[in-house]
Design an enzyme around this catalytic site. Structure first.
Site, short mmCIF file in Angstrom:
data_model
loop_
_atom_site.label_atom_id
_atom_site.label_comp_id
_atom_site.label_asym_id
_atom_site.label_seq_id
_atom_site.Cartn_x
_atom_site.Cartn_y
_atom_site.Cartn_z
N ASP A 26 46.16 87.87 64.32
CA ASP A 26 47.00 88.82 63.58
C ASP A 26 46.27 89.41 62.38
O ASP A 26 45.30 88.83 61.88
CB ASP A 26 48.24 88.09 63.05
N HIS B 90 44.39 84.15 62.79
CA HIS B 90 44.18 85.40 62.06
C HIS B 90 42.70 85.72 62.00
O HIS B 90 41.90 84.84 61.63
CB HIS B 90 44.74 85.27 60.63
NI NI Z 1 50.57 88.68 59.83
#
Ligand code: NI
Length: 528
Positions: free
Chosen positions: A340, A481
């Protein structure tokens, strides 16, 4: 395009009982021949101190041409990832009370005649094996004690206990556009191997030709080729032992030759020795015939395969994008790794890693980040990774009024489309913050996760890997991430750990056969 007539797994047709006695002979005599016999009893001239005659010049004899021979300790070529780079691991495994299946093989990147044939062959083999044992095929992980390791790597597969089907592989040749992969399929009942099927498959990516070892020879020449291998057995001091190949049917001859290994100098056929006691193959001797003797019997395909291998040219792996490796998540246990908040300055390096490891991933990108880094976004698409929408400014969507929710999503859709020409296919709400109202507004399936690495808290490396690898089950969606270098650095170990447990990496939509659930549907993992 050449294809083997043997499209399916069959019980081994080759069991040579008489070779048990031959094994004993070989053990005694070895394969280097008997010591030279002194038949005159005379001393040699060199040993005679009183010799005065001038030394007689004798032209040295040319070295003897290599002959068919047996090599008990022959080590099959088995190439590692450095010599055969870019291969995609495949693993289909299942453990149930009534059976164990561990099938591992490797395919060239992308769609290839070899990869497609092996995938189809083993998909059919493992499903029908499960069916025979009264079980529906259900792919699992953690089936092999100690991990499955890398397919076709040098470490052997641990033999399961009980009824089992195992497929193991080794890369025996990789030169130019030619790849050779050896496959050993073993069925066991209890501790007894009831059927062993060995074959070596060759594919030439430049011509699209594919065939097993028997396809290396002219059709019809197989008996004469086998006679050369039989001669090697006889010349190894095994005269007087019955021809082990006698009485084989045409199909039996073909089955022996299907496991022909091509080296620069020889064609090698492994001959399994069976124990008289229980019929289980315990030894394999290698029979080598020089290429110069077999050359007249080689097919065009066989000659091309040998020429490539003899050239010693480095292997040229296909350059297919990572996402071109199709995965059937009903056959193998899939897991999706997701990233992400990017793209970021770390994304390029991550794409390189994923390419090297042939690991597809799903990226939930922010519109603003794509706007700033369109090149990274384009690379993600070019490499076949999946793109999802992670809003423009990363808000708690449930706290925004309807128009702002829609604007966050729509603006990102348009930024991604403008940058890379594709529309994101799903939404991941920042913080996983979602309710029915936002789902209704999304216009896209909503993808969350079932494994949270909490990598943003910067856990130590071992903890991060442990969370991603141990936390996963079939169909898992793992949240990470690509905004943290500690995460990007740990990705190779996370992928290795997941694969060692038996997982195959897939994008989220691939877990659903390419078609995600409809708009507003909430997804935290793939089908199980
Ligand atoms: Ni996020």
């Amino acid at each position: 395009m050449r294809r083997s007539r043997r499209g399916e797994l069959r019980p081994a047709v080759f069991a040579v009982a008489t070779l048990a006695t031959m094994a004993a002979l070989i053990t005694v005599t070895g394969c280097s021949g008997a010591p030279p016999v002194t038949d005159t009893g005379l001393e040699s001239p060199d040993a005679s101190p009183g010799a005065t005659e001038p030394e007689q010049r004798v032209d040295p004899l040319p070295p003897p041409l290599p002959q068919p021979r047996v090599d008990v300790g022959y080590r099959m070529p088995r190439l590692g990832p450095d010599e055969a780079p870019g291969l995609v691991p495949r693993l289909a495994a299942m453990a149930a009370p009534e059976l164990t299946v561990v099938a591992r093989w490797a395919t060239p990147a992308g769609s290839s005649v070899l990869g497609d044939a092996l995938d189809a062959r083993f998909a059919s083999a493992v499903r029908s094996y499960a069916e025979e044992h009264g079980a529906a095929w259900s792919p699992g992980v953690d089936v092999a004690p100690g991990g499955v390791g890398a397919p076709c790597a040098r470490q052997p597969l641990t033999e399961p206990v009980g009824a089992s089907l195992t497929v193991d592989c080794g890369i025996v040749a990789a030169a130019g556009t030619v790849l050779g992969e050896r496959l050993i399929v073993v069925r066991r009942e209890g501790a007894i191997a009831t059927a062993i099927d060995r074959s070596t498959w060759y594919a030439d990516a430049s011509t699209g030709e594919l065939g097993d070892g028997a396809a290396l020879y002219h059709p019809g020449a197989e008996p004469r080729v086998l006679a050369l291998f039989a001669e090697a057995l006889r010349s190894a001091g095994l005269a007087g032992v019955a021809d082990p190949f006698a009485g084989l049917t045409a199909e039996g001859v073909r089955a022996v030759l299907a496991d022909t290994i091509v080296t620069a100098d020889d064609l090698v056929v492994p001959v399994p020795l069976t124990s008289a006691a229980d019929g289980q193959a315990r030894h394999v001797i290698s029979v080598l015939v020089p290429v110069r003797l077999v050359r007249p019997f080689l097919s065009g395909f066989g000659a091309a395969v040998h020429a490539a291998i003899a050239s010693g040219a480095p292997f040229e792996p296909p350059s297919a994008p990572t996402g071109d490796d199709r995965v059937d998540c009903t056959l193998v246990a899939c897991v999706s790794i997701t990233f992400d908040d990017g793209p970021t300055s770390l994304t390029d390096g991550l794409i390189d890693t994923l390419r090297e490891l042939r690991a597809p991933a799903t990226f939930f990108v922010q519109g603003g980040a794509v706007d700033r880094r369109p090149d990274e976004a384009r690379r993600l698409v070019d490499e076949g990774h999946e793109l999802g929408n992670h809003t423009w400014s990363h808000p708690y969507l449930t706290k925004l009024p309807d128009p702002e929710v829609q604007a966050e999503i729509q603006r990102t859709q348009e930024a991604v489309h403008a940058a890379v020409g594709v529309w994101p296919r799903s939404l991941r709400p920042p913080y996983g913050d979602i309710d029915q109202r936002v789902r209704d507004l999304a216009g896209l399936p909503v993808i969350v996760w079932d494994v949270d690495t909490n990598d943003w808290q910067r856990p130590d490396r071992a903890t991060l890997i442990e969370r991603a690898v141990t936390g996963a089950s079939r169909g898992s969606i793992v949240l990470m991430h690509d905004t943290h270098d500690s995460t990007v650095d740990a990705v190779p170990d996370i992928i290795a750990g997941l694969r060692d447990r038996g997982f195959t990496l897939a994008t989220v939509s691939e877990q659903f056969g390419g078609a995600l659930p409809g708009p507003g549907e909430l997804v935290s993992h793939g089908p199980r």
